[in-house]
Design an enzyme around this catalytic site. Sequence first.
Site, PDB file in Angstrom:
ATOM      1  N   HIS A 100     -18.106  -2.778 -14.654  1.00  0.00           N
ATOM      2  CA  HIS A 100     -17.543  -3.106 -13.341  1.00  0.00           C
ATOM      3  C   HIS A 100     -16.697  -4.397 -13.389  1.00  0.00           C
ATOM      4  CE1 HIS A 100     -18.268  -2.438  -8.768  1.00  0.00           C
ATOM      5  NE2 HIS A 100     -17.070  -2.962  -8.994  1.00  0.00           N
ATOM      6  N   ARG A 143     -16.058   3.470  -7.001  1.00  0.00           N
ATOM      7  CA  ARG A 143     -17.502   3.209  -6.934  1.00  0.00           C
ATOM      8  C   ARG A 143     -18.215   4.390  -7.572  1.00  0.00           C
ATOM      9  NH1 ARG A 143     -16.399  -1.366  -6.013  1.00  0.00           N
ATOM     10  NH2 ARG A 143     -16.939  -2.645  -4.198  1.00  0.00           N
ATOM     11  N   GLU A 181     -25.987   0.395 -10.643  1.00  0.00           N
ATOM     12  CA  GLU A 181     -25.555  -0.661 -11.572  1.00  0.00           C
ATOM     13  C   GLU A 181     -26.581  -1.790 -11.553  1.00  0.00           C
ATOM     14  OE1 GLU A 181     -21.594  -1.765 -10.393  1.00  0.00           O
ATOM     15  OE2 GLU A 181     -20.797   0.209 -10.838  1.00  0.00           O
TER      16      GLU A 181
HETATM   17  P1  NAP Z   1      -7.646   0.869   0.477  1.00  0.00           P
HETATM   18  O1  NAP Z   1      -6.321   0.200   0.459  1.00  0.00           O
HETATM   19  O2  NAP Z   1      -8.473   0.893   1.714  1.00  0.00           O
HETATM   20  O3  NAP Z   1      -7.409   2.350  -0.060  1.00  0.00           O
HETATM   21  C1  NAP Z   1      -8.352   3.358   0.025  1.00  0.00           C
HETATM   22  C2  NAP Z   1      -7.612   4.662   0.155  1.00  0.00           C
HETATM   23  O4  NAP Z   1      -8.559   5.739   0.116  1.00  0.00           O
HETATM   24  C3  NAP Z   1      -6.854   4.786   1.486  1.00  0.00           C
HETATM   25  O5  NAP Z   1      -5.557   5.229   1.220  1.00  0.00           O
HETATM   26  C4  NAP Z   1      -7.675   5.817   2.256  1.00  0.00           C
HETATM   27  O6  NAP Z   1      -6.918   6.649   3.093  1.00  0.00           O
HETATM   28  C5  NAP Z   1      -8.214   6.647   1.131  1.00  0.00           C
HETATM   29  N1  NAP Z   1      -9.382   7.428   1.539  1.00  0.00           N
HETATM   30  C6  NAP Z   1     -10.444   7.024   2.229  1.00  0.00           C
HETATM   31  N2  NAP Z   1     -11.314   8.026   2.393  1.00  0.00           N
HETATM   32  C7  NAP Z   1     -10.757   9.094   1.771  1.00  0.00           C
HETATM   33  C8  NAP Z   1     -11.148  10.436   1.572  1.00  0.00           C
HETATM   34  N3  NAP Z   1     -12.315  10.868   2.082  1.00  0.00           N
HETATM   35  N4  NAP Z   1     -10.348  11.272   0.877  1.00  0.00           N
HETATM   36  C9  NAP Z   1      -9.171  10.841   0.363  1.00  0.00           C
HETATM   37  N5  NAP Z   1      -8.726   9.553   0.524  1.00  0.00           N
HETATM   38  C10 NAP Z   1      -9.516   8.712   1.220  1.00  0.00           C
HETATM   39  O7  NAP Z   1      -8.607   0.237  -0.642  1.00  0.00           O
HETATM   40  P2  NAP Z   1      -8.202  -0.441  -2.033  1.00  0.00           P
HETATM   41  O8  NAP Z   1      -8.017  -1.908  -1.846  1.00  0.00           O
HETATM   42  O9  NAP Z   1      -7.123   0.346  -2.690  1.00  0.00           O
HETATM   43  O10 NAP Z   1      -9.593  -0.242  -2.814  1.00  0.00           O
HETATM   44  C11 NAP Z   1     -10.110   1.057  -3.034  1.00  0.00           C
HETATM   45  C12 NAP Z   1     -11.531   0.988  -3.546  1.00  0.00           C
HETATM   46  O11 NAP Z   1     -11.518   0.556  -4.904  1.00  0.00           O
HETATM   47  C13 NAP Z   1     -12.425  -0.036  -2.843  1.00  0.00           C
HETATM   48  O12 NAP Z   1     -13.018   0.499  -1.673  1.00  0.00           O
HETATM   49  C14 NAP Z   1     -13.463  -0.364  -3.878  1.00  0.00           C
HETATM   50  O13 NAP Z   1     -14.601   0.450  -3.739  1.00  0.00           O
HETATM   51  C15 NAP Z   1     -12.782  -0.029  -5.203  1.00  0.00           C
HETATM   52  N6  NAP Z   1     -12.538  -1.237  -6.030  1.00  0.00           N
HETATM   53  C16 NAP Z   1     -13.156  -1.331  -7.241  1.00  0.00           C
HETATM   54  C17 NAP Z   1     -12.927  -2.431  -8.028  1.00  0.00           C
HETATM   55  C18 NAP Z   1     -13.587  -2.572  -9.372  1.00  0.00           C
HETATM   56  O14 NAP Z   1     -13.908  -3.677  -9.765  1.00  0.00           O
HETATM   57  N7  NAP Z   1     -13.778  -1.505 -10.120  1.00  0.00           N
HETATM   58  C19 NAP Z   1     -12.079  -3.453  -7.583  1.00  0.00           C
HETATM   59  C20 NAP Z   1     -11.452  -3.318  -6.360  1.00  0.00           C
HETATM   60  C21 NAP Z   1     -11.694  -2.199  -5.577  1.00  0.00           C
HETATM   61  P3  NAP Z   1      -6.185   6.181   4.446  1.00  0.00           P
HETATM   62  O15 NAP Z   1      -4.838   5.754   4.000  1.00  0.00           O
HETATM   63  O16 NAP Z   1      -6.181   7.385   5.298  1.00  0.00           O
HETATM   64  O17 NAP Z   1      -7.045   5.066   5.005  1.00  0.00           O
END
Ligand code: NAP
Length: 323
Positions: free
Chosen positions: A286, A238, A267
């Site tokens: 995005h 994000r 955005e």
């Molecule tokens: P996820 O499985 O929840 O993974 C997020 C990871 O970030 C987890 O491992 C979490 O740690 C870690 N985290 C959270 N806060 C943190 C911090 N302060 N410092 C370091 N690590 C931290 O989510 P995901 O499905 O991979 O998606 C991740 C993000 O990608 C989404 O939230 C979304 O904003 C973004 N996204 C963007 C697009 C796009 O179109 N560009 C598409 C999909 C997703 P823990 O293991 O401790 O919980």
Amino acid sequence: MKPKVYVTRKIDDEIVARLEAAADVAMWPEADVPVPREVLEREIRDADGLYCLLTDTIDEALMAKAERLRIIANMAVGYNNIDVAAATSRGIQVTNTPGVLTETTADLTFALLMATARRIVEASDYLRRGDWVTWSPMLLTGQDVYGATLGIIGLGRIGEALARRAKAFDMKVLYCNRTRKPQAEERFGLTYADKDDLLRQSDFVCVLVPYTPDTRGLIGERELALMKPTSVLINTSRGGIVDESALYRALKSGAIWAAGLDVFEREPIGADHPLLTLPNVVALPHIGSASVRTRMRMGHMAADNLLQALAGGTPPNLVNVPG
Ligand code: NAP
């Protein structure tokens, strides 16, 4: 009487038909224009369920108008557009669409990494402008991806899928995360590092954490200054996680080599955004999860969540526990 569902964007007929089987559905009729706030405020008054997108700000003021709302089903894995605490205190369930977009977003992240490293967009523009005169030893030279060190900040679902891709390119993969993941370290050969070490050592840094008050500005002037002058920053999570003014300065001064960005703080950005004036930025609107199959899966998953909640059950992808 059927419950009322409001859908904030024109979505696929197949998904609308599923919602209509259980609810009276009202829908903003545009696919490419977000619902105006005043329309959303009017429609939410008597809605039992809301089917929304990451472009909709679902805040406390909006929820205060919604007397019957029970479920907010976001068609995205990130849900920083929703005030989850306000929803929880009002007894409203909030859901997202995790998992179904993991591989597609990891593909896009790796594509952006390669495009930025090898200057693909810049080279294509050069050719189309008619500037190609001859093969030249150092013309449009980039950075190698194979064998380089990748640092992943946020080793969740997408981070792990990215690590798997990187391993196939013989990359050394470092990661930092809130929680250490020994199983992933062993299974994929990853090395845990603290954030500063990761920034110092990596040739490519990919940001894949959710946008929360903790991660806002996670990559700012100090962090960019730790990176190598030959390094590349990729952000597909994000916008607000990377400080855009600091990034502009780092790219302009050569403190880092290039950036690949799929997301921005506000955005959509216009063509006059400062980052778009820099040749060493590859920017996308995005599109991380934008494959036909994945967007349809996300759409159906949001519908599954919404329908389950309206039926009185616990939706499969609940992100809060309303009191
Ligand atoms: P996820 O499985 O929840 O993974 C997020 C990871 O970030 C987890 O491992 C979490 O740690 C870690 N985290 C959270 N806060 C943190 C911090 N302060 N410092 C370091 N690590 C931290 O989510 P995901 O499905 O991979 O998606 C991740 C993000 O990608 C989404 O939230 C979304 O904003 C973004 N996204 C963007 C697009 C796009 O179109 N560009 C598409 C999909 C997703 P823990 O293991 O401790 O919980």
